[in-house]
Enzyme design. Structure first.
Site, PDB file in Angstrom:
ATOM      1  N   THR A  51      50.546 -33.848  30.632  1.00 12.82           N
ATOM      2  CA  THR A  51      50.639 -34.238  32.037  1.00 12.82           C
ATOM      3  C   THR A  51      51.944 -33.743  32.642  1.00 12.82           C
ATOM      4  O   THR A  51      51.985 -33.281  33.787  1.00 12.82           O
ATOM      5  CB  THR A  51      50.553 -35.770  32.163  1.00 12.82           C
TER       6      THR A  51
ATOM      7  N   TYR B 206      41.908 -48.695  20.399  1.00 10.87           N
ATOM      8  CA  TYR B 206      41.701 -48.973  21.818  1.00 10.87           C
ATOM      9  C   TYR B 206      42.109 -50.391  22.190  1.00 10.87           C
ATOM     10  O   TYR B 206      42.418 -50.665  23.356  1.00 10.87           O
ATOM     11  CB  TYR B 206      40.243 -48.683  22.189  1.00 10.87           C
TER      12      TYR B 206
ATOM     13  N   ASP C 266      52.684 -43.077  21.565  1.00 12.22           N
ATOM     14  CA  ASP C 266      53.079 -42.376  20.339  1.00 12.22           C
ATOM     15  C   ASP C 266      54.591 -42.193  20.242  1.00 12.22           C
ATOM     16  O   ASP C 266      55.100 -41.865  19.168  1.00 12.22           O
ATOM     17  CB  ASP C 266      52.415 -40.996  20.273  1.00 12.22           C
TER      18      ASP C 266
ATOM     19  N   ARG D 106      46.044 -50.024  22.990  1.00 13.88           N
ATOM     20  CA  ARG D 106      46.515 -49.344  24.200  1.00 13.88           C
ATOM     21  C   ARG D 106      46.026 -49.998  25.492  1.00 13.88           C
ATOM     22  O   ARG D 106      46.499 -49.663  26.577  1.00 13.88           O
ATOM     23  CB  ARG D 106      46.101 -47.877  24.167  1.00 13.88           C
TER      24      ARG D 106
END
Length: 512
Positions: A256, A435, A284, A438
């Site tokens: 990004t 999942y 991370d 996060r």
């Protein structure tokens, strides 16, 4: 392939991170960036800096001065006045109700490296030359400036969140909006679903205000939505020009940020007075130079639940083995820190440290030893570890990242097979909380980090900086040019004290 720069006679051996063999005179061998299994990653910062700079001749009496000048040039952050020398500076409209000064002097700097290593043999040492010569490396301090280069009434600010979810996204969005309003900006919008929102006509802008964002930090996820990939840089800048956006805040990881830098460059090319500011987002924790990125602390804390569950399952079963897979494509920070924090992990496997599953020194042999001596075991593995054991499909996701094989499932299956072959009963449980980790809201530590990052992103934009990102360095906040933080992924240094502490905690041997 190695990176070769002029230097004194020395060479780094992958087997031993000390100076153990000689190279040809006048050469310093440093590992190539991005090598996934290189055990001397701790030299990467020096390697990339050297590779991008002019060759350094250590016989030159002025080499230190030249090195420092090169560093200052690379870490000089772009400013509106670079393209618009006549840009008007006006008194800041940022105002808080306090008597003490609130502004940062433009000459304030933050020290990038704080340890003066005395020898390359010291754990985690990053040295420029064989004598570990100390050279101060300073970066721009973040914060509000006394003068600004945008009039609030003329600003249309946009916020975009890209990539995957991460704890703290809503916290950063909230503080960007609130700080923009303190400056006096009235026109604030969110771009829905990442860069995709710039080109998809079915995704209208989301008007943002303090009223809209006041309580969004109480939930995980992103108010604006996220996605990977998107339109071309030309299409994005066309859309920005059409919408009248002159401040863009980009929340995302390395990919990004590469996009944000390309947007900045395109705006400069078109002579558009636009500030593009990044806020590094990755659980991370693999962004260069920064102490940590937002969401990381929350991820480590949330991972404790999975590890604790794996421990209880393993400890409660006859010959129980719990396997937990955590996020970390190329960097094992979450697995390492979570293992350290839990104190319940017997084996921690990360991408930076190669290992064997089978053989006399393999992971499975050690698991058998743990079953014999302890009766149970817990394995914590980062998702990017041990990919050499899995089939390479060459598939990539929308962000261009390689699609990884499931090392957690592989270890689970190989463990069951191994214990069946040696005739030992083993109850193997596998947990993948990816999942769940996060998608949660930020904890208190990340909440504070997100607050300050959001504020400083706005301060940087109003100060006229563009093509920058904001981060925490040695507990101080600083602005960095985007190219310097996306050169490669930050990774765990296998020679660092932190990894040594993890090994001390788990008691595991080298699995080679």
């Amino acid at each position: 392939m190695d990176v070769l720069i002029s230097s004194a006679t020395m060479c780094i051996s992958p087997k031993n991170p000390l100076l153990v063999r000689s190279a040809r005179p006048g050469s310093l061998i440093l590992p190539k960036p991005r090598s996934p299994t290189n055990s001397v990653r701790f030299h990467r910062v020096a390697a990339v800096a050297a590779a991008r700079a002019t060759a350094i001749d250590l016989s030159d009496p002025e080499w230190k001065l030249k090195y420092q000048r090169d560093f200052e040039e690379r870490f000089s952050i772009p400013h509106i006045t670079d393209a618009f020398p006549d840009a008007e500076a006006i008194p800041s409209t940022f105002c808080v109700k306090m008597r003490s000064p609130t502004y940062i002097n433009t000459k304030d700097r933050v020290l990038l490296k704080v340890i003066n290593y005395s020898s390359p043999a010291s754990a985690g040492a990053v040295c420029i030359d064989p004598d570990c010569t100390w050279i101060e490396q300073w970066v721009q301090r973040a914060g509000p400036r006394e003068n600004i280069y945008f009039r609030p009434e003329d600003v249309k600010a946009a916020i975009v969140t890209c990539g995957g979810l991460c704890p703290g996204l809503n916290d950063v969005i909230r503080l960007i909006v609130i700080t923009l309003e303190i400056y006096g900006v009235k026109n604030i919008v969110g771009i829905p679903f990442g860069y995709r929102g710039f080109s998809d006509k079915n995704l209208p802008e989301i008007p943002l205000s303090r009223k809209v964002v006041q309580n969004i930090h109480l939930s995980g996820g992103s108010l604006l939505g996220v996605s990977r990939g998107g339109p071309t840089v030309t299409e994005i800048v066309d859309s920005m020009e059409e919408r009248g956006i002159n401040m863009l805040f980009v929340l995302g990881g390395n990919g990004t940020h590469a996009g944000a830098n390309a947007i900045h460059n395109e705006c400069v090319k078109r002579r558009m007075k636009v500030a593009v500011v990044g806020v590094p987002k990755t659980i991370d924790n693999d962004i260069l130079h920064m102490d940590k990125t937002f969401g990381f602390d929350t991820a480590v804390e949330e991972a404790q639940r999975a590890i604790n569950s794996a421990y209880i399952e393993a400890h409660s079963a006859y010959h129980g083995i719990g396997v937990v897979k955590l996020m970390g494509r190329s960097s094992g920070f979450i697995a390492m820190q979570a293992s350290l924090a839990s104190g319940q992990v017997d084996i921690c496997l990360i991408p930076e440290v190669p290992f064997n599953l089978h053989g006399p020194d393999g992971v499975l042999k050690h698991l058998n030893y743990l079953i014999e001596t302890k009766g149970s075991a817990v394995v914590c593995v980062a998702e990017g570890a041990g990919q050499s054991f899995l089939e390479n499909t060459n598939a990539k996701d929308a962000s261009g990242n390689k699609v990884l094989g499931d090392i957690g499932v592989h270890i689970q299956q190989e463990t069951k097979k191994y214990f069946k072959e040696i005739g030992v009963a083993a109850d193997v449980k596998y947990i993948d909380p990816t999942y769940m980790i996060r998608a949660v809201r930020a904890n208190a530590s990340d909440g504070i980090l997100c607050t300050v990052l959001g504020q400083n992103a706005v301060h940087g934009a109003f100060a006229g900086y563009s093509g920058i990102t904001v981060g925490i360095i040695n507990n101080h906040y600083a602005y960095l040019p985007i190219p310097e933080v996306i050169a490669y992924d930050k990774s765990v240094d296998p020679n660092s004290r932190m990894w040594h502490r993890c090994l001390t905690s788990t008691g595991q041997p080298d699995f080679l």
